[in-house]
Design an enzyme around this catalytic site. Structure first.
Site, PDB file in Angstrom:
ATOM      1  N   ASP A  63      -1.819   3.310   2.285  1.00  0.00           N
ATOM      2  CA  ASP A  63      -0.953   2.314   2.926  1.00  0.00           C
ATOM      3  C   ASP A  63       0.435   2.236   2.285  1.00  0.00           C
ATOM      4  O   ASP A  63       1.232   1.372   2.645  1.00  0.00           O
ATOM      5  CB  ASP A  63      -1.607   0.925   2.843  1.00  0.00           C
ATOM      6  CG  ASP A  63      -2.580   0.667   4.002  1.00  0.00           C
ATOM      7  OD1 ASP A  63      -2.410   1.276   5.080  1.00  0.00           O
ATOM      8  OD2 ASP A  63      -3.506  -0.148   3.816  1.00  0.00           O
ATOM      9  N   ARG A  88      -4.829  -1.865  -2.309  1.00  0.00           N
ATOM     10  CA  ARG A  88      -3.378  -1.667  -2.358  1.00  0.00           C
ATOM     11  C   ARG A  88      -2.771  -2.074  -3.701  1.00  0.00           C
ATOM     12  O   ARG A  88      -1.551  -1.969  -3.896  1.00  0.00           O
ATOM     13  CB  ARG A  88      -2.696  -2.432  -1.210  1.00  0.00           C
ATOM     14  CG  ARG A  88      -3.141  -1.977   0.174  1.00  0.00           C
ATOM     15  CD  ARG A  88      -2.200  -2.463   1.264  1.00  0.00           C
ATOM     16  NE  ARG A  88      -0.882  -1.854   1.165  1.00  0.00           N
ATOM     17  CZ  ARG A  88       0.177  -2.199   1.896  1.00  0.00           C
ATOM     18  NH1 ARG A  88       0.054  -3.177   2.788  1.00  0.00           N
ATOM     19  NH2 ARG A  88       1.345  -1.594   1.755  1.00  0.00           N
ATOM     20  N   ARG A 133      -2.441 -13.453   3.483  1.00  0.00           N
ATOM     21  CA  ARG A 133      -2.167 -12.598   2.326  1.00  0.00           C
ATOM     22  C   ARG A 133      -1.420 -13.370   1.218  1.00  0.00           C
ATOM     23  O   ARG A 133      -1.954 -13.588   0.154  1.00  0.00           O
ATOM     24  CB  ARG A 133      -1.352 -11.368   2.741  1.00  0.00           C
ATOM     25  CG  ARG A 133      -2.035 -10.474   3.790  1.00  0.00           C
ATOM     26  CD  ARG A 133      -3.156  -9.667   3.186  1.00  0.00           C
ATOM     27  NE  ARG A 133      -3.843  -8.833   4.146  1.00  0.00           N
ATOM     28  CZ  ARG A 133      -3.551  -7.566   4.409  1.00  0.00           C
ATOM     29  NH1 ARG A 133      -2.552  -6.975   3.791  1.00  0.00           N
ATOM     30  NH2 ARG A 133      -4.261  -6.888   5.287  1.00  0.00           N
ATOM     31  N   HIS A 162       0.593 -10.801   8.495  1.00  0.00           N
ATOM     32  CA  HIS A 162       1.845 -10.887   7.736  1.00  0.00           C
ATOM     33  C   HIS A 162       2.880 -11.565   8.631  1.00  0.00           C
ATOM     34  O   HIS A 162       2.878 -11.344   9.854  1.00  0.00           O
ATOM     35  CB  HIS A 162       2.400  -9.491   7.418  1.00  0.00           C
ATOM     36  CG  HIS A 162       1.812  -8.813   6.230  1.00  0.00           C
ATOM     37  ND1 HIS A 162       1.571  -7.457   6.198  1.00  0.00           N
ATOM     38  CD2 HIS A 162       1.442  -9.291   5.013  1.00  0.00           C
ATOM     39  CE1 HIS A 162       1.078  -7.132   5.013  1.00  0.00           C
ATOM     40  NE2 HIS A 162       0.978  -8.223   4.280  1.00  0.00           N
ATOM     41  N   CYS A 256       7.316  -2.664   8.904  1.00  0.00           N
ATOM     42  CA  CYS A 256       6.398  -2.428   7.777  1.00  0.00           C
ATOM     43  C   CYS A 256       6.814  -1.212   6.958  1.00  0.00           C
ATOM     44  O   CYS A 256       6.567  -1.165   5.761  1.00  0.00           O
ATOM     45  CB  CYS A 256       4.979  -2.167   8.276  1.00  0.00           C
ATOM     46  SG  CYS A 256       4.250  -3.538   9.123  1.00  0.00           S
TER      47      CYS A 256
HETATM   48  C1  LIG Z   1       4.510  -6.108   8.231  1.00  0.00           C
HETATM   49  N1  LIG Z   1       4.036  -5.337   7.245  1.00  0.00           N
HETATM   50  C2  LIG Z   1       4.840  -4.899   6.206  1.00  0.00           C
HETATM   51  C3  LIG Z   1       2.830  -4.975   7.444  1.00  0.00           C
HETATM   52  N2  LIG Z   1       2.188  -5.535   8.282  1.00  0.00           N
HETATM   53  N3  LIG Z   1       2.414  -3.975   6.737  1.00  0.00           N
HETATM   54  C4  LIG Z   1       1.432  -3.149   7.161  1.00  0.00           C
HETATM   55  C5  LIG Z   1       0.331  -3.162   6.178  1.00  0.00           C
HETATM   56  C6  LIG Z   1      -0.847  -2.434   6.679  1.00  0.00           C
HETATM   57  C7  LIG Z   1      -1.944  -2.342   5.688  1.00  0.00           C
HETATM   58  N4  LIG Z   1      -3.021  -1.604   6.265  1.00  0.00           N
HETATM   59  C8  LIG Z   1      -2.451  -3.706   5.258  1.00  0.00           C
HETATM   60  O1  LIG Z   1      -3.302  -4.259   5.934  1.00  0.00           O
HETATM   61  O2  LIG Z   1      -2.000  -4.212   4.238  1.00  0.00           O
END
Ligand SMILES: CN(C)C(=N)NCCC[C@H](N)C(=O)O
Length: 267
Positions: A63, A88, A133, A162, A256
């Site tokens: 990621d 992550r 998150r 997010h 992202c």
């Molecule tokens: C808006 N942004 C920055 C994001 N949504 N990022 C994507 C993150 C994807 C990752 N699989 C996760 O779930 O963290």
């Protein structure tokens, strides 16, 4: 004004775990297609005159392409990320090291936060998401370190985990957002603060249409977000549609993949 972005080539991209509802490891994703789509995004920024710097991808961090999650910058200071999921975790220190090695002042955060994924910067305020998150304590930590007012907003739909999956700044003072992603109180705050905002439909949100990047004139946006594109054109924005459907299989879109480097002189 040209912008400066940090991006990470998806050389190790894969969908091999599920930490959001978009991810299906049993289906997976094609790394080759993701790389081609990502190259299109990078080329679009460069054609618009923006500068793109690159961080080396790390094997085992699929990621890491989602650079927006790596940090939050304001006035040349870098507030580091601390990821909610262990998958992550190593990305936070890797992004912070990139900035420290280039002479930026950095802060290793005490609280869980996923960088620009949950912090969106306007001229006078930083809008900050919580609920899935980023911990609300990180909003206070960022405010203290960056010296910018931070407004907390609560996300309620796990598909929009997010803030930048449900909102993007159109310029320094206005935003586009999907109302269905926010708690009633946060929605009331948004209506009060941004009476002229662009409101996205569920259809646009469901293709991550809000995960867009605007420089105030041009909006780089997921190709499938057709209602939103029409509304942006009606408001005289130049729309640049990009196909990032392979990266969407991990829950990401143009924003992202894009961390804005805000230097000493920028807001
Ligand atoms: C808006 N942004 C920055 C994001 N949504 N990022 C994507 C993150 C994807 C990752 N699989 C996760 O779930 O963290």
């Amino acid at each position: 004004m040209p912008k400066h972005f940090l991006m990470c080539r998806p050389d190790y991209f894969a969908v091999e775990y599920a930490i959001n509802p978009w991810m299906h490891p049993e289906i997976g994703a094609s790394r080759d297609i993701a790389v081609r789509q990502w190259e299109t995004l990078k080329a679009a920024y460069e054609e618009l005159g923006h500068k793109v710097s690159l961080i080396d991808p790390i094997d085992g961090l699929p990621d890491m392409v989602f650079a927006a999650n790596g940090a939050l910058l304001a006035g040349g200071r870098v507030y580091g990320a601390r990821f909610a999921y262990p998958e992550r975790g190593p990305e936070g220190p890797a992004y912070l090291r990139w900035f420290a090695e280039r002479g930026y002042e950095t802060l290793e955060p005490a609280h869980v936060n996923e960088g620009e994924g949950d912090f969106l910067t306007l001229d006078r305020v930083i809008l900050a998401g919580t609920g899935f998150r980023t911990d609300v304590a990180a909003h206070q930590e960022a405010q203290e370190y960056l010296g910018r007012p931070v407004v907390s907003l609560t996300l309620v739909d796990p598909r929009f985990y997010h803030l930048d999956t449900a909102m993007f700044p159109l310029d320094g003072s206005n935003i586009a957002y999907y109302p269905g992603a926010f708690s009633p109180g946060s929605l009331a705050v948004l209506r009060r603060m941004f009476p002229d905002a662009v409101l996205a439909t569920a259809e646009d949100a469901e293709v991550l249409g809000l995960n867009a990047v605007s420089d105030g004139t041009n909006v780089v946006i997921n190709a499938e977000a057709s209602n939103l594109q029409l509304e942006l054109k009606r408001r005289r924005y130049e729309v640049i549609p990009i196909d990032l459907s392979e990266l969407r299989k991990a829950g990401g879109g143009p924003k992202c993949c894009t961390l804005e480097i805000r230097g000493e002189n920028s807001s």
